[in-house]
Design an enzyme around this catalytic site. Structure first.
Site, mmCIF file in Angstrom:
data_model
loop_
_atom_site.group_PDB
_atom_site.id
_atom_site.type_symbol
_atom_site.label_atom_id
_atom_site.label_comp_id
_atom_site.label_asym_id
_atom_site.label_seq_id
_atom_site.Cartn_x
_atom_site.Cartn_y
_atom_site.Cartn_z
ATOM 1 N N LYS A 39 61.589 54.597 58.739
ATOM 2 C CA LYS A 39 61.005 55.819 59.305
ATOM 3 C C LYS A 39 62.113 56.812 59.631
ATOM 4 O O LYS A 39 62.033 57.995 59.266
ATOM 5 C CB LYS A 39 60.220 55.457 60.566
ATOM 6 C CG LYS A 39 59.164 56.446 60.957
ATOM 7 C CD LYS A 39 58.367 55.952 62.170
ATOM 8 C CE LYS A 39 57.293 54.951 61.772
ATOM 9 N NZ LYS A 39 56.657 54.296 62.947
ATOM 10 N N ARG B 258 58.935 55.916 68.793
ATOM 11 C CA ARG B 258 58.354 55.193 67.651
ATOM 12 C C ARG B 258 59.308 54.122 67.154
ATOM 13 O O ARG B 258 60.503 54.340 67.085
ATOM 14 C CB ARG B 258 58.084 56.169 66.506
ATOM 15 C CG ARG B 258 57.588 57.511 66.936
ATOM 16 C CD ARG B 258 57.593 58.538 65.813
ATOM 17 N NE ARG B 258 56.670 58.192 64.741
ATOM 18 C CZ ARG B 258 56.549 58.916 63.625
ATOM 19 N NH1 ARG B 258 57.324 59.987 63.434
ATOM 20 N NH2 ARG B 258 55.693 58.554 62.690
ATOM 21 N N GLY C 201 51.440 48.948 61.581
ATOM 22 C CA GLY C 201 50.638 48.531 62.722
ATOM 23 C C GLY C 201 51.264 47.433 63.558
ATOM 24 O O GLY C 201 50.664 46.946 64.497
ATOM 25 N N MET D 253 54.289 47.520 65.215
ATOM 26 C CA MET D 253 55.064 47.963 66.368
ATOM 27 C C MET D 253 54.306 49.078 67.081
ATOM 28 O O MET D 253 53.501 49.766 66.496
ATOM 29 C CB MET D 253 56.409 48.517 65.896
ATOM 30 C CG MET D 253 57.200 47.527 65.098
ATOM 31 S SD MET D 253 57.974 46.336 66.191
ATOM 32 C CE MET D 253 58.772 45.332 64.977
ATOM 33 N N ARG E 234 56.874 57.529 53.356
ATOM 34 C CA ARG E 234 57.435 56.271 52.844
ATOM 35 C C ARG E 234 56.764 55.988 51.513
ATOM 36 O O ARG E 234 55.700 56.530 51.218
ATOM 37 C CB ARG E 234 57.183 55.132 53.826
ATOM 38 C CG ARG E 234 55.713 54.878 54.030
ATOM 39 C CD ARG E 234 55.478 53.768 55.040
ATOM 40 N NE ARG E 234 54.057 53.726 55.370
ATOM 41 C CZ ARG E 234 53.554 53.298 56.514
ATOM 42 N NH1 ARG E 234 54.353 52.907 57.466
ATOM 43 N NH2 ARG E 234 52.266 53.276 56.715
ATOM 44 N N HIS F 41 43.219 49.832 59.817
ATOM 45 C CA HIS F 41 44.066 48.635 59.808
ATOM 46 C C HIS F 41 43.615 47.654 58.732
ATOM 47 O O HIS F 41 44.401 47.169 57.922
ATOM 48 C CB HIS F 41 44.023 47.973 61.187
ATOM 49 C CG HIS F 41 44.860 46.735 61.285
ATOM 50 N ND1 HIS F 41 44.353 45.483 61.054
ATOM 51 C CD2 HIS F 41 46.176 46.573 61.533
ATOM 52 C CE1 HIS F 41 45.315 44.582 61.179
ATOM 53 N NE2 HIS F 41 46.439 45.222 61.473
ATOM 54 N N SER G 56 65.374 20.065 29.707
ATOM 55 C CA SER G 56 64.417 20.874 30.442
ATOM 56 C C SER G 56 64.508 20.423 31.895
ATOM 57 O O SER G 56 64.419 19.225 32.181
ATOM 58 C CB SER G 56 63.008 20.652 29.896
ATOM 59 O OG SER G 56 62.084 21.299 30.740
ATOM 60 N N CYS H 196 60.812 23.557 33.614
ATOM 61 C CA CYS H 196 59.380 23.306 33.471
ATOM 62 C C CYS H 196 58.725 22.928 34.790
ATOM 63 O O CYS H 196 57.555 22.599 34.833
ATOM 64 C CB CYS H 196 59.135 22.225 32.431
ATOM 65 S SG CYS H 196 59.855 20.637 32.880
ATOM 66 N N TYR I 43 64.801 29.596 28.528
ATOM 67 C CA TYR I 43 63.403 29.942 28.781
ATOM 68 C C TYR I 43 62.932 29.376 30.115
ATOM 69 O O TYR I 43 63.564 28.472 30.673
ATOM 70 C CB TYR I 43 62.498 29.414 27.652
ATOM 71 C CG TYR I 43 62.387 27.914 27.594
ATOM 72 C CD1 TYR I 43 61.414 27.234 28.346
ATOM 73 C CD2 TYR I 43 63.251 27.162 26.811
ATOM 74 C CE1 TYR I 43 61.319 25.854 28.307
ATOM 75 C CE2 TYR I 43 63.158 25.775 26.762
ATOM 76 C CZ TYR I 43 62.191 25.124 27.525
ATOM 77 O OH TYR I 43 62.100 23.758 27.498
#
Ligand code: ADP
Ligand code: MG
Ligand code: MG
Length: 888
Positions: free
Chosen positions: A29, A99, A108, A110, A355, A471, A780, A847, A867
């Site tokens: 902020k 703030r 929401g 703080m 933001r 909210h 693998s 894997c 991969y």
């Protein structure tokens, strides 16, 4: 100065300190307020106290240093000079907001205090200078309520009650009917409540108010709801929050004043249209609190919704025009969609926040692709803009438009996607029911930060009140939960735990379906359809494929999974677990006969009958994967996993084999193991019963030759031996596989290419990888077992303590979900390095479950694996994550 911890913005503040651009120092902020001021946007002046001061305060709990007090006093003087008012000046007071603002936005989480600096004297000054007594006293009562709640810890319900009583006594319906005198007497009542609850009068000294609020912002970093939010969002706990102190501007100064929130594009759909809500004659909190229903920002949106109250575009064309100009400027400046807070004070626009806006996966995709088209960003940036995990939302089914719907009511389409689940009426119940495996929809009048855990547990959220930026809406979008907000026909009686919607009554536990894309609420469950994989999704995936180095394969063992994985872009199979084919109902009896056989001849007899079945499976898989590499793992789990348990099963088996039940039970008993995870499994089965692996190898080669003949293109089997610890194990079993290959090739007159390699899933295998690579043609990494064996933690039992380990920060994340890079990762690196030293260019892949986790994928890129392999739904996530890893 590099050790500055207080930074001014607005007016003639320099904005030249690099630390003021650093979000870890001044929070998001603060950084953006300074940034907006520096590019000439109208930002009320103020200052930011750095996060370091928060950490110092929380750490030492000591009083603030003299230096900090002096710096704050100096910064406050800058604000006074710029505004031309004095803090605490009875004649013409400066009011400020206090703030919070962390590096990562925590919506929401703080608390903010507005109108700070008001007291019994300055309120008169505000009344005189504004010429509006009602406004002054309204501001004062708001301040007392907010400050007492946030700083002094007085229950805000007491103030709300007092206001309700005042309105009832006067026969008022809305707050707007309260006169200056009404507010004045309410202030007296509020002060009485504070004295009673707090054992001290409401603080009158503005400096005491200021430092109290600063302290409260710092404290809020450690509040329970902030901690929960951080835990759910993987935000570190040691960053602290900054504090922003900013001159107040007033949206509650009559009909030419207003306040609102807006997005530069639609955060749900991603469409390029201004999007937001506003209220005339109101202060910031009113828009999100759901006390008054906000109005649409644009004429188009109002008309689309068929709403009466004028849009800002129509009611305040000049301020709106200015706002639209700022939107475009901010988008060009930040090259991203912005989420904005603004206030209009008597016709003049002020910017209070910007933001990067939170967005749904769908919107993120659309914006990323379109912004490339608009020349705002390049392809690489677009790839980095989309959170791979968020794609999950797009890959899952949506409601079938042709399925019948019993629509109960409609609300606002607050967060897209559809969900069916049982109604629950509070967050705790949601969590309890979800924990026992039920899908629940959390239904609330509106949500607050206390409901976060329940929202997380729910598959969807429905609220009776609140707009698109309430909210519930903001949090649901962030979490990727479907949400319908402001469904005003929904009324909840928590007493009887029932819900009425129009004339229908539903109980907690009844199933409903919500569609967060159109706002519909339906009774029962509604059928779904598969997602659309073309369009923006296809475009972004194409870009991702262009920039990624690693290949992406899939973990699959059925034809259906293989097909789905190919649709999702899989480039082969990374793990085909052959035992899954054994579990098939028709085959389990053959498998049991094989296991319980007394000798090799008995085993071979059963295996001969299993062979054509298994070959048939491989044919189907190879047909889908033609031309692609397929890693097939030979039988891995301990044999007793296939054993019968019920007497009836033994009887059936006895009938099939002509042996007697007792004999079979005795043989089954012999197979019992105390610690099967470390027992007779993996290659150990192949070593003791080579005929099993021989049969599997035959089935693979026969199937491969058959498909090669039929289609002209051969699959590339990569036969993988599990749980190898030594070179010799692999050597013996490679011999078995090679022999089977030669025999099949000779018999069929076809030869195909294949590899024999191993899974690296034991620490010894990783350490001895140099030697093992003399035989093994590929590795693998089986990171599930490698994690289990390296940590000495049983995956099946870890649930009981792993959560506590993560909570206490012993592991940053569950090591079975996100690879323990420091520990297990080292073994992967060692094995890769030693394997390559022996066999140059040895093919390396992963894997384990980790192959679908973006953080683990980043590690695989760094280690240079060829991969990753992930379950079908995770293949697109892996493609995008692999591209991001290449680009970073
Ligand atoms: P949050 O992070 O919860 O949005 P904010 O600090 O942004 O908290 O502020 C809460 C509300 O107060 C917002 O609507 C904001 O626009 C408003 N607000 C904050 N500071 C001021 C100010 N100086 N003047 C007017 N309104 C303000
Ligand atoms: Mg805000
Ligand atoms: Mg394993």
């Amino acid at each position: 100065m590099s050790n500055d911890t207080v930074f001014t913005f607005g007016g003639n503040a320099p904005h030249s300190n690099a630390r003021q651009k650093d979000k870890t120092v001044v929070g998001g902020k603060g950084a953006n307020l300074a940034e907006m001021a520096s590019i000439g946007l109208p930002v009320p002046p103020g200052f930011t106290i750095a996060t370091e001061e928060c950490l110092k305060y929380l750490d030492q709990g000591a009083d603030f240093s003299d230096k900090l007090r002096a710096d704050v006093a100096e910064a406050l003087a800058h604000v006074e000079r710029t505004v031309g008012k004095g803090f605490g000046d009875a004649a013409d007071p400066l009011l400020v907001s206090v703030r919070s603002g962390a590096a990562v936005s925590m919506p929401g989480m703080m608390d903010t205090v507005l109108n700070l600096g008001l007291n019994d004297e300055t309120v008169e000054g505000l009344a005189a200078t504004s010429g509006d007594e009602r406004f002054a006293w309204d501001s004062y009562r708001r301040f007392i309520q907010m400050y007492s709640d946030v700083v002094l810890g007085v229950d805000h319900g007491l103030f709300e009650e007092a206001l309700e009583i005042a309105k009832e006594d006067n026969d008022y319906y809305a707050d707007t009917e309260m006169s200056a005198d009404d507010w004045k007497s309410l202030v007296a009542e509020y002060k009485r409540i504070v004295t009673e609850e707090h054992d001290a009068p409401f603080p009158q000294d503005p400096n005491e108010q200021l430092w109290g609020a600063i302290r409260a912002v710092f404290d809020s970093w450690d509040s329970e709801r902030a901690k929960i939010y951080r835990r759910l969002n993987d935000i570190p706990h040691d960053m602290g929050t900054a504090v922003n102190v900013q001159a107040m501007v007033f949206g509650n100064m009559g009909e030419t004043s207003a306040t609102g929130v807006a997005f530069t594009r639609d955060p749900s759909t991603g469409e390029r249209a201004y999007y937001g809500e506003w209220l005339v004659n109101a202060q910031g909190e009113d828009v999100v609190a759901g006390i008054r229903t906000p109005q649409y920002l644009t004429k188009a949106a109002r008309e689309a919704a068929n709403a009466k109250p004028l849009s800002m575009e129509e009611a305040m064309p000049e301020a709106y025009g200015e706002l639209a100009r700022v939107f475009d400027l901010l988008e060009r400046h930040y090259r991203d969609m912005q989420d904005i807070e603004f206030t209009v004070q008597q016709g003049k626009l002020w910017m209070l926040q910007t933001r990067s806006g939170k967005r749904t996966a769908k919107a993120a995709l659309k914006m990323a692709v379109e912004m490339v088209g608009e020349g705002l960003i390049d392809e690489k940036t677009a790839i980095l803009r989309v959170d791979p995990m968020a794609l999950d939302q797009l890959l899952h089914p949506t409601l079938d438009p042709d399925a019948p719907r019993d629509v109960l009511t409609s609300g606002l389409p607050a967060s897209p996607g559809a969900a069916s689940g049982k109604i629950v009426l509070d967050a705790d119940t949601a969590e309890v029911w979800a924990n026992r495996g039920e899908k629940v929809i959390l239904v609330r009048v509106e949500t607050s930060p206390e409901d976060i855990h329940g929202m997380h547990a729910a598959v969807g959220i429905l609220t009776a009140r609140g707009g698109m930026t309430s909210h519930a809406a903001v949090v649901a979008r962030g979490m990727g939960r479907p949400c319908v907000s402001g469904a005003s026909q929904v009324s909840i009686a928590r007493e009887g735990r029932v819900l009425t919607i129009g004339n229908r009554e539903l109980k907690e536990g009844d199933t409903i379906t919500i569609d967060g894309s159109n706002g519909q609420v339906m009774a029962g469950e509604v059928a779904t359809i598969e997602p659309e994989l073309a369009g923006d999704f296809g475009v972004l995936m194409e870009w991702a494929d262009k920039y990624r180095r690693m290949r992406v394969r899939t973990n699959a063992e059925t034809e259906a999974d293989c097909r789905m994985a190919r649709q999702f872009g899989a480039e082969g199979i990374g793990l085909c677990r052959t035992e899954h084919m054994f579990f098939d109902a028709d085959r389990i009896s053959l498998v049991r006969q094989m296991i319980l056989a007394e000798n090799e001849a008995g085993r071979r007899a059963a295996l001969d009958r299993l062979l054509p079945e298994q070959r048939g499976d491989f044919v189907k898989i190879f047909e889908v994967m033609v031309g692609l590499p397929c890693t097939i793992r030979l039988l891995d789990p301990p044999l007793h996993e296939f054993l019968p348990h019920e007497d009836a099963d033994f009887v059936e088996l006895a009938n099939a084999t002509g042996r007697d039940v007792d004999q079979l039970k005795r043989r089954a008993g012999e197979l019992h193991e105390f610690n099967p995870m470390l027992g007779h499994r993996g290659c150990r089965l192949g070593i003791t019963y080579p005929e099993i692996y021989e049969m599997q190898a035959r089935a693979i080669f026969e199937a491969a030759c058959e498909v090669a003949k039929a289609s002209g293109e051969a699959p590339v089997p990569e036969i993988m031996i599990p749980l190898v610890a030594t070179r010799r194990e692999l050597e013996i079993l490679k011999g078995v596989v090679d022999k089977a290959a030669q025999e099949v090739f000779a018999a069929s007159g076809t030869t195909i290419e294949y590899l024999v390699g191993t899974m690296i899933e034991l620490p010894r295998a990783a350490l001895m990888a140099g030697e093992i690579a003399e035989v093994g043609e590929f590795f693998s990494f089986g990171t599930n077992d490698l994690t289990q064996t390296t940590l000495g933690v049983s995956r099946d039992d870890a649930g009981r303590f792993l959560t506590a380990y993560v909570e206490k920060g012993i592991f940053a994340r569950d090591p079975f979900v996100s690879l323990d890079v420091d520990g297990v990762g080292q073994l992967v690196e060692i094995a890769a390095e030693r394997g390559r030293a022996t066999r140059q260019g040895i093919k390396l892949g992963i894997c384990g479950e980790h192959g679908g986790d973006p953080a683990s994928i980043a590690f695989c890129e760094k280690t240079g694996l060829d991969y990753v392999s992930a379950s079908p739904y995770r293949v697109p996530i892996a493609r995008l994550a692999a591209a991001q890893a290449s680009l970073r």
